[in-house]
Design a protein around this motif. Structure first.
Motif, PDB file in Angstrom:
ATOM      1  N   GLY A 249      69.619  12.942 -34.977  1.00 39.44           N
ATOM      2  CA  GLY A 249      68.170  13.023 -34.945  1.00 39.44           C
ATOM      3  C   GLY A 249      67.666  14.442 -34.822  1.00 39.44           C
TER       4      GLY A 249
ATOM      5  N   SER B 134      64.521   7.267 -33.749  1.00 36.16           N
ATOM      6  CA  SER B 134      65.899   7.214 -33.260  1.00 36.16           C
ATOM      7  C   SER B 134      66.129   6.123 -32.220  1.00 36.16           C
ATOM      8  CB  SER B 134      66.279   8.575 -32.647  1.00 36.16           C
ATOM      9  OG  SER B 134      66.116   9.621 -33.576  1.00 36.16           O
ATOM     10  N   ARG B 135      65.087   5.526 -31.688  1.00 37.83           N
ATOM     11  CA  ARG B 135      65.242   4.537 -30.614  1.00 37.83           C
ATOM     12  C   ARG B 135      65.968   3.291 -31.130  1.00 37.83           C
ATOM     13  NH1 ARG B 135      59.732   4.370 -26.877  1.00 37.83           N
ATOM     14  NH2 ARG B 135      59.625   6.636 -26.480  1.00 37.83           N
TER      15      ARG B 135
ATOM     16  N   ASP C  91      58.883  16.118 -32.931  1.00 37.47           N
ATOM     17  CA  ASP C  91      59.971  15.557 -32.133  1.00 37.47           C
ATOM     18  C   ASP C  91      59.597  14.188 -31.572  1.00 37.47           C
ATOM     19  OD1 ASP C  91      58.079  16.568 -30.389  1.00 37.47           O
ATOM     20  OD2 ASP C  91      59.501  17.596 -29.087  1.00 37.47           O
ATOM     21  N   GLU C  92      58.316  13.944 -31.394  1.00 42.98           N
ATOM     22  CA  GLU C  92      57.855  12.624 -30.950  1.00 42.98           C
ATOM     23  C   GLU C  92      58.132  11.578 -32.026  1.00 42.98           C
ATOM     24  OE1 GLU C  92      53.541  10.396 -30.167  1.00 42.98           O
ATOM     25  OE2 GLU C  92      53.640  12.573 -30.436  1.00 42.98           O
TER      26      GLU C  92
ATOM     27  N   SER D 199      61.834  10.913 -32.176  1.00 43.89           N
ATOM     28  CA  SER D 199      62.345  10.158 -31.031  1.00 43.89           C
ATOM     29  C   SER D 199      62.105   8.666 -31.203  1.00 43.89           C
ATOM     30  CB  SER D 199      61.711  10.656 -29.733  1.00 43.89           C
ATOM     31  OG  SER D 199      60.344  10.280 -29.636  1.00 43.89           O
TER      32      SER D 199
END
Length: 291
Positions: free
Chosen positions: A156, A243-244, A236-237, A240
């Motif tokens: 990520g 990628s969860r 990056d939010e 993230s």
């Protein structure tokens, strides 16, 4: 520093383009191989490229005149929606039949903690510079959506930036939000390119100017410009949330939403030429064609 892929003598080659527009052939077969080589050596991809081209001679051709192909064969292209106020306004307009003062669930998405993310494309559905993007046969209101694309590795990590065209059917999405996959995903409904700029070579991804121009019969019919500085969410939010509890494959591209929407009365036609330009990355050019 940019990285491109191009076809020459039936072979696909990887090359680096410097800020002076000099082009150097790289030894790696693809972009992610370059990233992995750098990781193994404990250096950045930018340093790896700099070392590799230090004692070589550049090509005697302008990189823009090469037969460019997709800079990376992304196994998946994901996209974020309603990340700019302009996008929220356009989605509300579609969903309410043209009421400019109406609010919808898109307002909730825009303000929510969780962003809208959806699978946009696969390698087989994605075209590169100079390729044809297709128009759905069952839509009468279609537009390009210019977007900054993030190139990710399996962890990520943002390893590069590219340009994406998230082709969209405004009438299908506006009819019912559950139709989003059909409004977004079909044959050749996505393009990326013309290059990947190494992440460490971009000092501020929120200070990039984006321009979209559309030409019909040789005449410019649309020109809109905006800045990634108006992006509501952090990059990056978005990564993230993608990628969860998810598998992010090496070379995945995440499109970060559009801040440019052509006028509401505009719809693409076969033969239209679409140009999307982002500071430092280049100009992605595609032609619209009937599916």
């Amino acid at each position: 520093m940019k990285v491109i892929r191009f076809r020459e003598d039936q072979a696909i080659k990887l090359a680096a383009v410097t800020e002076q527009d000099e082009t150097f052939i790289l030894a790696e077969p693809d972009f992610m191989a370059l990233v992995h080589h750098a990781d193994k050596a404990g250096i950045t991809p930018l340093e790896a490229v700099s070392r590799q081209i230090g004692n070589t001679k550049p090509l005697q051709r302008d990189w823009r005149e090469l037969e460019l192909v997709v800079p990376i064969e992304a196994p998946e292209v994901w996209a974020a929606g309603v990340t700019y106020e302009r996008s929220k306004e356009a989605r509300n307009y579609e969903a309410t039949g043209g009421r400019m003062d109406a609010s919808t669930f898109y307002d909730k998405v825009y303000d929510a903690e969780r962003p809208e993310l959806f699978l946009k494309s696969t390698a087989a559905r994605t075209v590169g510079p100079g390729g044809e993007v297709c128009l759905r046969s069952d839509s009468h209101w279609q537009v390009p959506e210019p977007e900054l694309g993030l190139v990710l590795d399996r962890k990520g990590r943002i390893v590069g930036y590219t340009i994406g065209n998230d082709m969209s059917c405004r009438d299908i999405e506006g009819e019912n939000p559950l139709y989003l996959p059909q409004a977004k995903i079909w044959r050749q409904s996505c393009s990326i390119g013309p290059a990947i700029v190494l992440a460490e070579a971009v000092p501020d991804p929120y200070a990039l100017q984006m321009t979209c121009r559309i030409f019909r019969d040789g005449q410019q019919v649309v020109e809109e410009t905006a800045s990634t500085g108006t992006l509501k969410r952090r990059l990056d939010e978005l990564v993230s949330f993608l990628s969860r509890d998810n598998v992010v494959f090496d070379g995945t591209v995440l499109l970060t939403g559009t801040c440019i929407v052509p006028p509401n009365q505009f719809s693409l036609q076969a033969g239209d030429r679409i140009e999307i330009e982002i500071t430092g990355i280049g100009r992605l050019v595609n032609t619209a064609a009937s599916a």
